[in-house]
Each structure stands twice: as structure tokens, then as C-alpha cells.
Motif scaffolding. Structure first.
Motif, PDB file in Angstrom:
ATOM      1  N   UNK A  57       1.009  -1.155   0.019  1.00 14.80           N
ATOM      2  CA  UNK A  57       0.027  -0.003  -0.102  1.00 14.80           C
ATOM      3  C   UNK A  57       0.791   1.320   0.070  1.00 14.80           C
ATOM      4  N   UNK A  58       1.788   1.048   0.751  1.00 17.64           N
ATOM      5  CA  UNK A  58       2.987   2.447   0.982  1.00 17.64           C
ATOM      6  C   UNK A  58       3.468   2.662  -0.506  1.00 17.64           C
ATOM      7  N   UNK A  59       3.932   1.514  -1.409  1.00 19.68           N
ATOM      8  CA  UNK A  59       4.432   1.782  -2.518  1.00 19.68           C
ATOM      9  C   UNK A  59       3.391   2.241  -3.647  1.00 19.68           C
ATOM     10  N   UNK A  71       2.055  12.040   2.678  1.00 20.89           N
ATOM     11  CA  UNK A  71       1.530  11.708   4.139  1.00 20.89           C
ATOM     12  C   UNK A  71      -0.027  11.844   4.243  1.00 20.89           C
ATOM     13  N   UNK A  72      -0.666  12.630   3.543  1.00 23.34           N
ATOM     14  CA  UNK A  72      -2.294  12.768   3.787  1.00 23.34           C
ATOM     15  C   UNK A  72      -2.819  11.335   2.844  1.00 23.34           C
ATOM     16  N   UNK A  77      -5.241   5.535   3.151  1.00 23.45           N
ATOM     17  CA  UNK A  77      -5.049   4.039   2.959  1.00 23.45           C
ATOM     18  C   UNK A  77      -4.845   3.350   4.280  1.00 23.45           C
ATOM     19  N   UNK A  78      -4.250   3.865   5.280  1.00 21.46           N
ATOM     20  CA  UNK A  78      -4.217   3.250   6.539  1.00 21.46           C
ATOM     21  C   UNK A  78      -5.639   3.348   7.393  1.00 21.46           C
ATOM     22  N   UNK A  83     -10.702   0.092  10.228  1.00 18.63           N
ATOM     23  CA  UNK A  83     -12.086  -0.425   9.907  1.00 18.63           C
ATOM     24  C   UNK A  83     -11.786  -2.026  10.341  1.00 18.63           C
ATOM     25  N   UNK A  84     -10.559  -2.573   9.826  1.00 17.08           N
ATOM     26  CA  UNK A  84     -10.416  -3.959  10.554  1.00 17.08           C
ATOM     27  C   UNK A  84     -10.400  -4.094  11.782  1.00 17.08           C
TER      28      UNK A  84
END
Length: 131
Positions: A57-59, A71-72, A77-78, A83-84
């Protein structure tokens, strides 16, 4: 034919989702067949999928949206981690309601993963707002 960077990133994300779906399927089959080997294999596939998700996800965020507002965009994405956590609390309630039968949790996981898999492709094509 040269692939666009976002298509390659999307393939990585979809691979992670499919690994998780395969892990859940092995957990369901292993539980129905009373096979510890299939259950362990399902747990391993799920763990590999979960472990690879944060770096993928970072990439993906960096490649698709660029570094300007990284960063935003990474914060969006995080949100899936939060939610998990809510879903895991809900799964405890479902487990109690079904008398400790883990099959209900496996099925619930698959039900939640299918829409995530379908929506993942669409989200990679949307440009997030710039702040």
C-alpha cells in the motif's frame, strides 16, 4: 506493450487480496474436512497477505498519487486498519452468537473481502483531493 505504473501497483494489491481470499478458502475447507494441515496453510497465506499489505500500500500510494501529498494520501490508505479493528470486534460478537463456531468467522471474512477486492481496482484510479 509498456504497462503503466498504476496497473503494476494494482496487480500487486489484487495479488495480496487474492492471497487472503485463498487463505480464507483453505480455512473453510480445512475446518469442514477437519484438516489441520489445510488450516495451517490457510493461516500462513493470510499472514503473508497481511504482512505484505502495508508495504504494498505504501508503494502504491507513492506510485499512483506521487510524493507531494504522500502523508495525507497514506493516511487514507491506513483507514483500512481502523476498519479492520472494528470488524474484528464484530467478529467476536458473531463468534459468541454462533456458540464458538469459527466457520461463521471464516464466512464473514470472505463476505467482507469480496467487496474490498472489487472496490480496490476503482480506488486506484481515483485521484484523492490535494490539501
Amino acid at each position: 506493450i509498456r504497462k503503466c505504473k498504476s496497473e503494476i501497483t494494482l496487480c500487486n494489491i489484487l495479488t495480496i487480496c487474492l492471497l487472503m481470499l485463498a487463505g480464507i478458502a483453505l480455512l473453510i475447507v480445512g475446518a469442514l474436512a477437519n484438516s489441520a494441515v489445510l488450516i495451517i496453510l490457510g493461516l500462513v497465506l493470510g499472514g503473508v497477505s497481511y504482512g505484505g499489505s502495508s508495504s504494498a500500500y505504501s508503494a502504491a500510494i507513492k506510485r499512483v498519487y506521487g510524493g507531494k501529498d504522500y502523508s495525507a494520501n497514506y493516511g487514507f490508505a491506513n483507514l483500512s486498519m481502523g476498519l479492520g479493528a472494528l470488524i474484528s470486534a464484530f467478529s467476536g460478537i458473531v463468534l459468541d452468537a454462533h456458540g464458538g463456531d469459527y466457520m461463521s468467522i471464516f464466512v464473514m471474512s470472505a463476505i467482507f473481502l469480496v467487496p474490498i477486492l472489487l472496490c480496490g481496482g476503482g480506488l486506484m484510479k481515483v485521484k484523492l483531493p490535494r490539501y
